[in-house]
Scaffold this motif. Sequence first.
Motif, short mmCIF file in Angstrom:
data_model
loop_
_atom_site.label_atom_id
_atom_site.label_comp_id
_atom_site.label_asym_id
_atom_site.label_seq_id
_atom_site.Cartn_x
_atom_site.Cartn_y
_atom_site.Cartn_z
N PRO A 5 0.84 -1.19 0.00
CA PRO A 5 0.00 0.00 0.00
C PRO A 5 0.88 1.26 0.00
CG PRO A 5 -0.63 -1.50 1.76
CD PRO A 5 0.64 -2.02 1.19
N PRO A 6 0.70 2.15 -0.96
CA PRO A 6 1.58 3.32 -1.06
C PRO A 6 1.56 4.16 0.21
CG PRO A 6 -0.33 3.54 -2.49
CD PRO A 6 -0.32 2.15 -1.99
N ILE A 7 0.45 4.10 0.90
CA ILE A 7 0.28 4.95 2.07
C ILE A 7 1.29 4.60 3.17
CG2 ILE A 7 -1.44 3.56 3.30
CD1 ILE A 7 -2.33 7.02 2.58
N ILE A 8 1.76 3.34 3.17
CA ILE A 8 2.72 2.93 4.20
C ILE A 8 4.10 3.50 3.90
CG2 ILE A 8 3.90 0.99 5.26
CD1 ILE A 8 1.41 -0.62 4.64
N ILE A 65 4.70 6.01 2.25
CA ILE A 65 4.70 7.47 2.18
C ILE A 65 4.95 8.11 3.54
CG2 ILE A 65 2.31 8.13 2.53
CD1 ILE A 65 2.65 9.65 -0.13
N ILE A 66 4.63 7.41 4.63
CA ILE A 66 4.84 8.02 5.95
C ILE A 66 6.33 8.33 6.17
CG2 ILE A 66 4.61 7.69 8.45
CD1 ILE A 66 2.10 5.96 7.75
N ASN A 91 -1.97 9.46 -13.55
CA ASN A 91 -3.16 9.24 -12.73
C ASN A 91 -2.88 9.27 -11.24
OD1 ASN A 91 -4.83 8.88 -14.91
ND2 ASN A 91 -4.73 6.66 -14.89
N PHE A 113 -2.25 9.84 -7.41
CA PHE A 113 -2.83 10.92 -6.61
C PHE A 113 -2.19 11.05 -5.22
CE2 PHE A 113 -6.34 12.03 -3.58
CZ PHE A 113 -6.42 13.36 -3.91
N VAL A 114 -1.99 9.94 -4.51
CA VAL A 114 -1.59 10.03 -3.10
C VAL A 114 -0.21 10.67 -2.92
CG1 VAL A 114 -1.39 8.79 -0.94
CG2 VAL A 114 -2.89 7.93 -2.70
N LEU A 156 -0.33 14.27 -3.81
CA LEU A 156 -1.07 15.06 -2.83
C LEU A 156 -0.16 15.47 -1.67
CD1 LEU A 156 -3.88 16.01 -1.77
CD2 LEU A 156 -4.07 13.80 -0.64
N LEU A 157 0.67 14.54 -1.22
CA LEU A 157 1.45 14.80 -0.02
C LEU A 157 2.82 15.41 -0.29
CD1 LEU A 157 0.47 11.67 1.99
CD2 LEU A 157 0.16 14.02 2.75
N PRO A 192 -4.15 15.84 -11.04
CA PRO A 192 -5.17 15.24 -10.17
C PRO A 192 -5.33 15.96 -8.83
CG PRO A 192 -3.51 13.60 -10.79
CD PRO A 192 -3.15 14.86 -11.49
#
Lengths: 328, 290
Positions: free
Chosen positions: B131-134, B136-137, B222, B224-225, B228-229, B239
């Motif tokens: 998961p990219p969100i991990i 990214i932290i 495409n 986004f995450v 965004l950050l 986007p």
Amino acid sequence: MTSSTPLPTPQAAIAAAPPARGARGFLGWLLAPERRGPLLITPAIVTLVLVNIFPLLWSYGLSFFSYNAKYINRPPRWNGLGNYADLFTDPEVWGRFQNTAVIVLGSVALQLVVGFLLALLFAKEFPLRRYLLMLVLAPMMLSLSAVGVFFRLFYEPTFGFIPRSVQTVHYWLTGVDEPFVILDTPVKATLAIIFADAWMWSPFVMLLVLAGLVSVPKYLYEAAEIDRASAWRRFSTITFPYIRSLLLLALLFRTIETFKIFDVPYVLTEGGPGTSTETISVYLFRVAFNYFRTGSASALGYIVLFGVIVLTSLYLYAIQFRGRASGE
Amino acid sequence: MSKRQFRAIGTGGWGRTLGAAVISLIYFFPVLFIILTAFKTRQDALSWPVKFVFAPTLSNFVSVFYRVSVEGGDAEATGFGLYFFNSMFIGGTSVLLALIIGTAAAYGFSRFPLRGNETYLFMILTTRMMPPIIAIIPIFVLFRIFGLSGTYVGIIALYTAFNLPFSIWMVKSFFDDLDRDIEDAARMDGSGEWRVFKKICLPQVYAGLAATFVFAVILTWNEFVFALLLSGTQTRTVPVQIVRTIGGSMGVDWGLLSALETLFIIPVVLVTFALQNQLLRGVTFGTIRR
């Protein structure tokens, strides 16, 4: 490959090939044949280690600390397993996992059904097939965030296409003209997300099923024809075994991807109403970048990562299984 | 590589075309609806029942780039020119880098397998499934420490790594498809490894490299995450700006938003047509051929 120089004779080639490149020193050592493989993949591995693996280890470390990324100069405070303990006992986290599970189940099931039906429709050759196929495949290539924006427009209560249509049909049927709001209850909002996600990804399932359908050897159908096998029997004994492994791949791949769903709920419902459509990724984002509980978010990230690794291993196992089964 | 992907079983006539056309159009309707709305005036966009025949206007597209932000003021540049440039520049550069590094690695994995080759490939695939969100932290923290947030260098480095697993798997699948006999013949004739790569293998996968490039550019376009950050006001991508536009206090301007979305998705839809033979390989990261 149309070189004007005459090709060397085999003897000359053998004589000239290996000893001619007898470069010495470090460069010679580096370019030796047995180091070709490692040399070629080194830049890729270095990049991935720097940008992926190193941050991952870093966040593993952070998951044992209390830390706020907003104040990067404030030193992290050791918290042991505290972050994990808090997360495992936090009903909020459990709730977000439940939200995610509902969306995954609903969306993946819908994708499999719709994708399968679309594949059956497009399995036969017919005029303009390739162009129509492209219309169906296009949603899959769009941006997740763009699809979120799309459906925000479609669901918009006063002017949105879908609420307006429902309102109109409702008026025809009952004579009562009342506005239809989609994103106001947890159930409807969840369905709205499932619908948007399934719209986007059913073509993916279709693509895999189509690949399975065309891989069925024709002679099997011909044999079935001779045996006068019923349509259902043809499907269950010939077609299905061939597409089973691809369906499994589609199921796992889409489960992994939907489990991580972020953009669509983030843009479409912003997790609402309340927190009913806040998926684990959206929640993780909030913890990390709105509340800036960086340590806690890292720990939660690792819990999610564990789930993804289990699912990914199953996926890769399925690929290898398929590879062996079809002798690829 | 030709038309194998969309091979069919049996044939249907125009009857099936009709059915498929109806279903395809329903399926494509959301995209079509956005594109139509982009060409409508404000009244037309809000009218019910939906107008399918109307006098088209380009005013929405103009206001994507220049619009009046204060009542009675002059039209000002919205910065969308910059965001489009950013999306293309960041996407193009990072994918090019990923493709160069990835092609070398793919060739290595395909032709000079190491001990534990499969393990390396598995690890590379896992980084993509993550998961990219991990990731990214810590990346967010590191970017702040090294002052990389909001810079082109930072975001391009990130997207290069983001595109690398995809490039490796995809390009490897093209190399794996090649007929080895030609290479072996060249080696027998005394060609060095570099010559074999440059004169024989590479020319055969040019089309595949192009497909990989375009595919990865779409994925980056495409994305986004991360954007965004980690992108700043100067490096913001399309986007992110679209999502910021809906969040704005001015209320949703349907025509404007549709025009934005149209500009954002039209390249993708067109490219999908061009990429059709590589779609399956692309969406499954090259793990499934054909």
